[in-house]
Design a protein around this motif. Structure first.
Motif, PDB file in Angstrom:
ATOM      1  N   LEU A 143       0.836  -1.195   0.000  1.00 35.39           N
ATOM      2  CA  LEU A 143       0.000   0.000   0.000  1.00 35.39           C
ATOM      3  C   LEU A 143       0.870   1.244   0.000  1.00 35.39           C
ATOM      4  N   VAL A 144       0.518   2.209  -0.841  1.00 34.07           N
ATOM      5  CA  VAL A 144       1.261   3.467  -0.914  1.00 34.07           C
ATOM      6  C   VAL A 144       0.296   4.610  -0.655  1.00 34.07           C
ATOM      7  N   GLU A 145       0.602   5.420   0.356  1.00 34.26           N
ATOM      8  CA  GLU A 145      -0.213   6.576   0.705  1.00 34.26           C
ATOM      9  C   GLU A 145       0.703   7.767   0.933  1.00 34.26           C
ATOM     10  N   ASN A 146       0.370   8.886   0.323  1.00 35.29           N
ATOM     11  CA  ASN A 146       1.173  10.106   0.449  1.00 35.29           C
ATOM     12  C   ASN A 146       2.626   9.841   0.069  1.00 35.29           C
ATOM     13  N   ASN A 147       2.804   9.073  -1.019  1.00 35.25           N
ATOM     14  CA  ASN A 147       4.131   8.765  -1.572  1.00 35.25           C
ATOM     15  C   ASN A 147       5.013   8.017  -0.572  1.00 35.25           C
ATOM     16  N   ARG A 148       4.385   7.160   0.214  1.00 35.74           N
ATOM     17  CA  ARG A 148       5.121   6.389   1.211  1.00 35.74           C
ATOM     18  C   ARG A 148       4.509   4.999   1.350  1.00 35.74           C
ATOM     19  N   ALA A 149       5.374   3.970   1.516  1.00 39.20           N
ATOM     20  CA  ALA A 149       4.887   2.623   1.791  1.00 39.20           C
ATOM     21  C   ALA A 149       4.192   2.632   3.144  1.00 39.20           C
ATOM     22  N   ALA A 150       2.911   2.258   3.155  1.00 39.22           N
ATOM     23  CA  ALA A 150       2.104   2.425   4.363  1.00 39.22           C
ATOM     24  C   ALA A 150       1.512   1.125   4.878  1.00 39.22           C
ATOM     25  N   GLY A 151       1.870  -0.002   4.262  1.00 37.75           N
ATOM     26  CA  GLY A 151       1.336  -1.270   4.710  1.00 37.75           C
ATOM     27  C   GLY A 151       1.212  -2.239   3.548  1.00 37.75           C
ATOM     28  N   VAL A 152       0.436  -3.308   3.753  1.00 43.80           N
ATOM     29  CA  VAL A 152       0.262  -4.316   2.699  1.00 43.80           C
ATOM     30  C   VAL A 152      -1.197  -4.754   2.662  1.00 43.80           C
ATOM     31  N   ARG A 153      -1.592  -5.212   1.478  1.00 42.76           N
ATOM     32  CA  ARG A 153      -2.885  -5.869   1.320  1.00 42.76           C
ATOM     33  C   ARG A 153      -2.621  -7.337   1.029  1.00 42.76           C
ATOM     34  N   LEU A 154      -3.198  -8.208   1.843  1.00 42.62           N
ATOM     35  CA  LEU A 154      -3.030  -9.642   1.640  1.00 42.62           C
ATOM     36  C   LEU A 154      -3.980 -10.137   0.556  1.00 42.62           C
ATOM     37  N   ARG A 155      -3.669 -11.311   0.017  1.00 40.85           N
ATOM     38  CA  ARG A 155      -4.513 -11.889  -1.017  1.00 40.85           C
ATOM     39  C   ARG A 155      -5.929 -12.114  -0.497  1.00 40.85           C
TER      40      ARG A 155
END
Length: 517
Positions: free
Chosen positions: A268-280
């Motif tokens: 996940l990318v928010e405000n041009n920063r890696a902010a987490g992950v989305r699992l399958r």
């Protein structure tokens, strides 16, 4: 009760390969809240262990050194020390060779290989080898002068490396040569054809490339570890699974968490920063500090939204050259009447003229139950034979795994491994109780390896492995796609370096004082 997966943390590590586990365990040791997301039901990546019908197998690496003692130059041992984990090992010093020149045993240590050379090649080859050992001494000192646990990829390295700088500067001239291909050192000092073939073979086993593509630092590290007085090899009691379990214990003891069956589909990318992950599964886990990818360079790019990194960065990383893949044989055999003096490991080479990286030319064999009988039922042995990064993926990519063509090709491409095994145990086929054949498609599917590859084939002198940082804020990388590259010690170092780079400088300095001072 069913454990509920968390929805946020400070740091997420994608993948529980050795690089990912070392990074996560170190971050937990630094005091961060860390979650490791692993796609499979077993941790360890390419180094995991698995069981079948009472036999315990290593999925990948089986040759270890520098794990049974501290202090050690092996970054993996340094990480285990840092997280406070022991790893009981069985030590030994001999492995077998099945080469075009014949079958013989050789040993680590300062002198025994000279005895082999005396029988195979004569006094001139022995003198050349002894001279090479002397030449490699300062290179070995330079290669081990800077502990991996002290490295970080920011200006803080000036402080973390400060106490080790005098020893490194004494070898500064040698250190410059270490950045180039080992062939430059070899070509100046080695003329004997067998010794050159042997060194090319060792380079290939270290990096997936022969001497002209292997960075000299890797070979110098190997000389420091293998060709010194009283050197030994190590095998963790319980196999590679024991090593993985030690890292997981260290992670969890320091408060980190491992989530199995948690396949990351997207960063996940928010405000041009890696902010987490989305699992399958659709679940989202947010990270407040960083996301660290232990996936390969190619697989990491697949996880990133298209515009999250510069197009030039994406194109350059996508174009990273790759090593070939593997064929595997995992066997459980009846050991009745098997000679008791077998070596745990064998190296088989069919034809030097083909080149050590040629497909179907080099096979490695491991029989770890000779050292650790508990890996097999009583009176049995486990065997792992594999072609080490020399199996072309292109031969397999269009085959359906359920097709008859695939099954026939599996049998045909496995023949070289049977040929190697029959040099060691002539009636091996009739002894098999478990027979598992793995292909590049197996490697790709179960180990999540891009095209089943051993890893990036970055040739020394033509490119460098990148550090842990990326153009996307909050996204770091570790594993065999980052510095220092391929192999267990290297990926352990990459995990530690990524963790150190994320950690505050004062905490890193404290760790150095506690672990390597």
């Amino acid at each position: 009760m069913v454990a509920i997966a968390p929805t946020d943390t400070e740091i997420i590590v994608i993948g529980s390969g050795i690089g990912g586990l070392t990074c996560a365990a170190m971050l937990a040791r630094y005091g961060f809240d860390v979650i490791v997301c692993e796609s499979h039901s077993i941790a360890g990546g390419a180094a995991h262990g698995f069981e079948r019908d009472g036999f315990s197998f290593d999925s990948g690496p089986s040759l270890y050194s520098g794990l049974s003692y501290s202090p050690s130059a092996n970054p993996l041992r340094q990480v285990l020390d840092a997280i406070g984990e022991k790893l009981p090992c069985i030590t030994y010093d001999t492995w077998g060779c099945c080469l075009p020149e014949g079958d013989f045993d050789t040993s680590v240590g300062a002198s025994q290989f000279g005895e082999v050379l005396a029988q195979l090649r004569g006094a001139a080859a022995v003198a050349e080898w002894r001279q090479l050992q002397r030449i490699m001494e300062p290179y070995a000192k330079a290669a081990t002068a800077l502990p991996s646990l002290a490295l970080r990829f920011d200006l803080g390295s000036v402080f973390t490396l400060g106490k080790f700088a005098p020893a490194f500067l004494q070898s500064a001239g040698d250190a410059i040569a270490l950045a180039g291909p080992f062939s430059k050192i070899m070509d100046k000092n080695v003329k004997d054809p067998f010794v050159r073939n042997w060194l090319n073979l060792l380079c290939f086993l270290l990096s997936g490339l022969p001497a002209d593509g292997t960075i000299a630092a890797e070979v110098a590290f190997m000389f420091a570890d293998w060709y010194r007085p009283n050197a030994v090899l190590d095998y963790p009691i319980g196999g590679s699974a024991a090593l993985v379990n030690a890292l997981v214990r260290g992670l969890e003891r320091h408060g980190g968490r491992l989530l199995l069956n948690s396949h990351v589909a997207e960063v996940l990318v928010e405000n041009n920063r890696a902010a987490g992950v989305r699992l399958r599964s659709g679940k989202i886990i947010r990270s407040h500090k960083a996301v660290v990818s232990n996936a390969s360079v190619w697989d990491t790019l697949k996880l990133l939204p298209e515009t999250s990194v510069p197009q030039r960065f994406r194109q350059e990383r996508q174009a990273t050259p790759e090593c070939d893949s593997f064929m595997h044989l995992h066997l459980g055999i009846d050991a009745a009447g098997v000679p008791s003096d077998l070596a745990c490991h064998y190296i088989f080479v069919k034809d030097w003229e083909m080149g050590v990286s040629a497909p179907q030319n080099v096979v490695l064999v491991s029989i770890p139950s000779l050292l650790d009988p508990d890996l097999a039922p009583p009176g049995k042995h486990v065997i792992h034979a594999y072609t080490p990064g020399n199996e072309p993926y292109d031969l397999w990519q269009k085959l359906a795994r359920s097709s008859e063509e695939y099954k026939l090709q599996k049998q045909a491409r496995a023949q070289v491994m049977w040929e190697a095994l029959e040099r060691i145990i002539p009636n091996i086929r009739s002894r098999c109780e478990v027979t598992l054949v793995g292909t590049p498609l197996t490697h790709e599917r179960f180990l999540r390896r891009h095209r089943g590859s051993y890893g990036p084939g970055i040739r020394a002198g033509s490119g460098l492995f990148p550090g842990p940082r990326t153009p996307l804020a909050g996204l770091f990388c570790c594993g065999d796609s980052t510095f220092p590259g391929i192999g267990l010690p290297a990926v352990a170092a990459s995990g530690a370096i990524a963790a150190n780079t994320i950690a505050p400088l004062y905490k890193h300095l404290q760790l150095i004082k506690e672990v390597i001072s």
